[in-house]
Motif scaffolding. Structure first.
Motif, PDB file in Angstrom:
ATOM      1  N   SER A  40       0.837  -1.191   0.000  1.00 55.94           N
ATOM      2  CA  SER A  40       0.000   0.000   0.000  1.00 55.94           C
ATOM      3  C   SER A  40       0.877   1.249   0.000  1.00 55.94           C
ATOM      4  O   SER A  40       1.892   1.304   0.699  1.00 55.94           O
ATOM      5  CB  SER A  40      -0.895  -0.018   1.248  1.00 55.94           C
ATOM      6  N   LYS A  44       0.926   2.259  -7.005  1.00 57.01           N
ATOM      7  CA  LYS A  44       0.183   1.499  -8.022  1.00 57.01           C
ATOM      8  C   LYS A  44      -0.899   2.356  -8.681  1.00 57.01           C
ATOM      9  O   LYS A  44      -1.002   2.420  -9.914  1.00 57.01           O
ATOM     10  CB  LYS A  44      -0.477   0.255  -7.379  1.00 57.01           C
ATOM     11  N   THR A  45      -1.686   2.995  -7.843  1.00 58.92           N
ATOM     12  CA  THR A  45      -2.755   3.829  -8.390  1.00 58.92           C
ATOM     13  C   THR A  45      -2.164   4.998  -9.176  1.00 58.92           C
ATOM     14  O   THR A  45      -2.660   5.365 -10.253  1.00 58.92           O
ATOM     15  CB  THR A  45      -3.669   4.340  -7.262  1.00 58.92           C
ATOM     16  N   THR A  46      -1.084   5.539  -8.647  1.00 57.45           N
ATOM     17  CA  THR A  46      -0.430   6.641  -9.352  1.00 57.45           C
ATOM     18  C   THR A  46      -0.003   6.198 -10.748  1.00 57.45           C
ATOM     19  O   THR A  46      -0.252   6.897 -11.743  1.00 57.45           O
ATOM     20  CB  THR A  46       0.792   7.120  -8.552  1.00 57.45           C
TER      21      THR A  46
ATOM     22  N   ARG B 400      -9.099   8.355  -6.829  1.00 51.93           N
ATOM     23  CA  ARG B 400      -8.578   8.853  -5.556  1.00 51.93           C
ATOM     24  C   ARG B 400      -9.646   9.041  -4.499  1.00 51.93           C
ATOM     25  O   ARG B 400      -9.383   8.855  -3.325  1.00 51.93           O
ATOM     26  CB  ARG B 400      -7.866  10.189  -5.763  1.00 51.93           C
TER      27      ARG B 400
HETATM   28  N1  LIG Z   1      -3.055  13.656  -4.452  1.00 52.70           N
HETATM   29  C1  LIG Z   1      -2.010  13.302  -3.706  1.00 52.70           C
HETATM   30  N2  LIG Z   1      -1.337  14.217  -2.994  1.00 52.70           N
HETATM   31  C2  LIG Z   1      -0.265  13.868  -2.236  1.00 52.70           C
HETATM   32  N3  LIG Z   1       0.187  12.629  -2.156  1.00 52.70           N
HETATM   33  C3  LIG Z   1      -0.437  11.668  -2.838  1.00 52.70           C
HETATM   34  C4  LIG Z   1      -1.573  11.954  -3.650  1.00 52.70           C
HETATM   35  N4  LIG Z   1      -2.005  10.801  -4.219  1.00 52.70           N
HETATM   36  C5  LIG Z   1      -1.165   9.849  -3.782  1.00 52.70           C
HETATM   37  N5  LIG Z   1      -0.245  10.358  -2.965  1.00 52.70           N
HETATM   38  C6  LIG Z   1       0.863   9.620  -2.314  1.00 52.70           C
HETATM   39  O1  LIG Z   1       1.540   8.941  -3.327  1.00 52.70           O
HETATM   40  C7  LIG Z   1       1.936   7.693  -2.847  1.00 52.70           C
HETATM   41  C8  LIG Z   1       1.452   6.614  -3.774  1.00 52.70           C
HETATM   42  O2  LIG Z   1       0.046   6.539  -3.691  1.00 52.70           O
HETATM   43  P1  LIG Z   1      -0.833   5.496  -4.500  1.00 52.70           P
HETATM   44  O3  LIG Z   1      -2.242   5.823  -4.294  1.00 52.70           O
HETATM   45  O4  LIG Z   1      -0.343   5.440  -5.893  1.00 52.70           O
HETATM   46  O5  LIG Z   1      -0.516   4.143  -3.771  1.00 52.70           O
HETATM   47  P2  LIG Z   1      -1.111   2.689  -4.002  1.00 52.70           P
HETATM   48  O6  LIG Z   1       0.011   1.825  -4.339  1.00 52.70           O
HETATM   49  O7  LIG Z   1      -2.227   2.781  -4.983  1.00 52.70           O
HETATM   50  O8  LIG Z   1      -1.685   2.367  -2.567  1.00 52.70           O
HETATM   51  P3  LIG Z   1      -2.939   1.440  -2.186  1.00 52.70           P
HETATM   52  O9  LIG Z   1      -2.520   0.039  -2.374  1.00 52.70           O
HETATM   53  O10 LIG Z   1      -3.166   1.783  -0.754  1.00 52.70           O
HETATM   54  O11 LIG Z   1      -4.052   1.858  -3.056  1.00 52.70           O
HETATM   55  C9  LIG Z   1       1.380   7.565  -1.446  1.00 52.70           C
HETATM   56  O12 LIG Z   1       2.407   7.891  -0.531  1.00 52.70           O
HETATM   57  C10 LIG Z   1       0.315   8.599  -1.388  1.00 52.70           C
HETATM   58  O13 LIG Z   1       0.174   9.098  -0.089  1.00 52.70           O
END
Ligand SMILES: Nc1ncnc2c1ncn2[C@@H]1O[C@H](COP(=O)(O)OP(=O)(O)OP(=O)(O)O)[C@@H](O)[C@H]1O
Ligand SMILES: [Mg+2]
Lengths: 232, 402
Positions: A40, A44-46, B400
């Motif tokens: 997490s 990934k989402t990014t 998001r």
């Molecule tokens: N809009 C935003 N502003 C600031 N930081 C962000 C933003 N969106 C994501 N982040 C940060 O970027 C990093 C990557 O986030 P992301 O959502 O891509 O993770 P993830 O791998 O999808 O997590 P998860 O498995 O929980 O969904 C995290 O540290 C998150 O806090």
């Protein structure tokens, strides 16, 4: 098909800079089914948002379908999303006030398609996910798995080259998750490239290729794929 | 391309908020349409040309309390004095003051036999001498004015003559010329010798306001309390008030000269209720539109909050920014048009009620239509800013937000 070179993404807030992706490199070929896993907050989402032109990135090069999409105007990227990319979200993201047919129709309307063509595509997409008989129902009248199938129908109706799914089974129980996975596999077999983020390692293993994102960087395990399959 | 159908069905499914807004719009249109009609009625009443040299006419009252005064003679002497004052163009006695809200009303019949004769509409009944027309600044368009030797001093005298206002002539004789016609007041014959272009009466709300007659009677001798009109250029009028008092008191101190007013002042006083009504209603219309605009803005902002994820999803699915703006515009135009149509019909019903209750004229359909157009403009202004904000919601909100 999809090519990312040295992509980095920095989120700046007043207090902190978050490096969500750093030196991110990935090539995805036409017709692949790629499962993306990772802890997490690893990005990934990014990654998926950037791949789907939902947000921009800080530096690097990104081309989709052979076209450099680094600096597209807002309208152009909307057009690319509409025509080439299908999205499936963890929370289904159906519009609650629209019935199933109207939901599936949304991207087709943005494409400016005429009514009869829209009707044909909506019907065939809903047939394909097994909900052809429930076109006039509202999303709230459906189970989660059914709602996700509607969302898949919505993504399919536009006949995209790419399907991007962010934890499509995250809100579903394992039976429904498996049904959705089977549906995605079918779609992939018909030629659509799929990138799917998931927390479910069992589902991930069913994909043709697995990549893991750790700390905003790719660990590509595709070469270990045979071994991974072997352990099952 | 406007996606009206899904917006409409989405609206039909979401219940309370649009219904409340719809009610607000219905009421606004109904009220605004009627109010703006009344405002316009009042304004057009106020804007009617009087035909008088309003700002050149100074009026005042004269009260002779000395019992030794022969009113008949004094009236003639006083008028001579007034006319001989410097800067005075002309002066005259009049039995009533135009636009003042009080005066005489009468009617003529077209034959001596009361049973068979046909009556004119009621008219304002001015009694005056050959100077009155000039003092008023009224325009003779046919026939002639009285001459000095034709002026009577009592209603019972013979040789009665009349000048009639053009609207009265039109109303009674149509295209035929009234000149030379003999009319009757009871047994007494009156010959029409002239037609005056415009000659308004005393009562601005009366339907016969434009129907007037001047008859050749200098009535000033028959009463100790009377009013006079003096005509002078506006710049001379302030000084004249003093000059008039001084001259008349010098002639005889046993009397009161008072209540100097220009016809402009009289007119403003008379119309002050109309002006107040128009002002109050205008403020109300503006407030109503403002409240409706706030309601619209509020609902759009609320909807944007509520639909952040939906907007992000739509953007992800290929909506351009302008599609999002369009969505909110169309949504609110739909509410506005439905509300406008119902409100418009309601305003006509309301208008009908007002018509029967207060004998107002019927609200013309154009008022609801203009109100709805006005409301569309207000809607545009109220919705465009929050809608533009909504369009800036990032497509990333699809993944998001929760
Ligand atoms: N809009 C935003 N502003 C600031 N930081 C962000 C933003 N969106 C994501 N982040 C940060 O970027 C990093 C990557 O986030 P992301 O959502 O891509 O993770 P993830 O791998 O999808 O997590 P998860 O498995 O929980 O969904 C995290 O540290 C998150 O806090
Ligand atoms: Mg995520």
């Amino acid at each position: 098909m999809l090519s990312m070179k040295n992509i980095s993404k920095v989120f700046k807030t007043d207090l902190v800079e978050t490096h969500a992706l750093r030196d991110f490199n990935l090539e995805v070929n036409e017709g692949e089914f790629v499962a993306v896993t990772g802890p997490s907050g690893s990005g990934k989402t990014t990654f998926l948002n950037i791949a789907g032109l939902l947000e921009g990135f800080t530096s690097g090069e990104f081309s989709l379908d052979g076209v450099n999409v680094s600096n597209l105007s807002d309208n152009k990227s909307a057009k690319v999303r509409n025509e080439k990319i299908g999205f499936i979200f963890q929370g289904f993201n159906l519009i609650p006030d629209l019935n199933l047919a109207e939901n599936v129709e949304v991207p087709l309307r943005y494409r400016g398609m005429n009514a009869s063509e829209r009707k044909r595509r909506v019907e065939s997409a809903l047939e394909q996910v097994g909900l052809g008989a429930r076109m006039k129902h509202l999303p709230t009248q459906l189970s989660g798995g059914q709602q996700q199938r509607v969302a898949i129908a919505r993504a399919l109706a536009g006949e995209p080259r790419f399907l991007l799914a962010d934890e499509p089974t995250g809100n579903l129980d394992s039976l429904m998750a498996r049904q959705v996975m089977e549906l995605l596999e079918n779609i992939n077999q018909q030629g659509t490239t799929i990138i799917m983020v998931t927390h479910d390692s069992e589902l991930a293993r069913r994909a043709q290729r697995n990549i893991q994102i750790v700390d905003g960087q790719v660990c590509d395990f595709s070469m270990y794929q045979p071994a991974a399959t072997g352990t099952r | 391309m406007l996606h009206i159908k899904p917006i409409l069905s989405s609206l039909m499914r979401s219940k309370s908020a649009p219904v409340l807004l719809l009610l607000q719009i219905i009421l606004s249109v109904a009220i605004v349409a009627n109010a703006s009609f009344i405002i316009n009625e009042r304004l057009s009443l106020m804007q009617r040309e009087s035909g008088y040299a309003e700002d050149q006419i100074l009026t005042f009252n004269l009260y002779n309390f000395d019992p030794a005064i022969d009113n008949m003679k004094q009236n003639q002497v006083d008028q001579q004095i007034l006319r001989s004052l410097p800067n005075v163009i002309d002066a005259s006695y009049s039995n009533m003051l135009p636009l003042s809200g009080s005066g005489w009303m009468d009617r003529y019949v077209d034959g001596p036999d009361a049973d068979t004769a046909k009556s004119t509409p009621g008219f304002a009944f001015y009694l005056g001498n050959e100077h009155l027309l000039n003092v008023m600044g009224a325009k003779l368009i046919a026939g002639r004015n009285f001459t000095a030797d034709e002026i009577n001093t009592s209603l019972d005298d013979s040789g009665m003559m009349a000048l009639v206002s053009q609207p009265l002539a039109k109303a009674f004789w149509g295209d035929e010329s009234p000149l030379g016609k003999t009319m009757y007041q009871g047994e007494q014959a009156v010959t029409i010798i002239g037609v005056v272009d415009k000659l308004q009466g005393a009562w601005v709300d009366h339907e016969n306001f434009e129907y007037s007659v001047i008859q050749n009677i200098d009535f000033g001798g028959s009463s100790s309390n009377k009013s006079y009109m003096v005509r002078a250029l506006p710049e001379h009028i302030p000084a004249l008030e003093e000059a008039i008092s001084k001259a008349l008191y010098a002639e005889n101190p046993n009397r009161v000269v008072e209540n100097f007013q220009t016809l402009t002042t009289i007119k403003n006083l008379t119309y002050s209720n109309h002006r107040l009504m128009a002002t109050v209603l205008s403020i109300m219309v503006v407030l109503l539109l403002l409240i409706t605009a706030l309601g619209l803005t509020g609902m759009v902002m609320f909807n944007i909050q509520r639909r952040t994820k939906q907007i992000g999803t739509r953007r992800a699915l290929g909506a351009r920014k302008r599609d999002i703006i369009e969505y909110f515009m169309v949504e609110n135009y739909l509410i506005c048009i439905v509300g406008g149509v119902i409100g418009g019909m309601l305003s006509l019903v309301l208008g009908q009620q007002l018509m029967s209750l207060y004998s107002l004229p019927m609200v013309p359909v154009i008022y609801p239509i203009i109100s709805v157009i006005g409301l569309l403009v207000v809607t545009t202004l109220a919705v465009i800013v929050p809608a533009a904000k909504a369009a800036n919601i990032s497509p990333a909100m699809a993944t998001r937000s929760v």
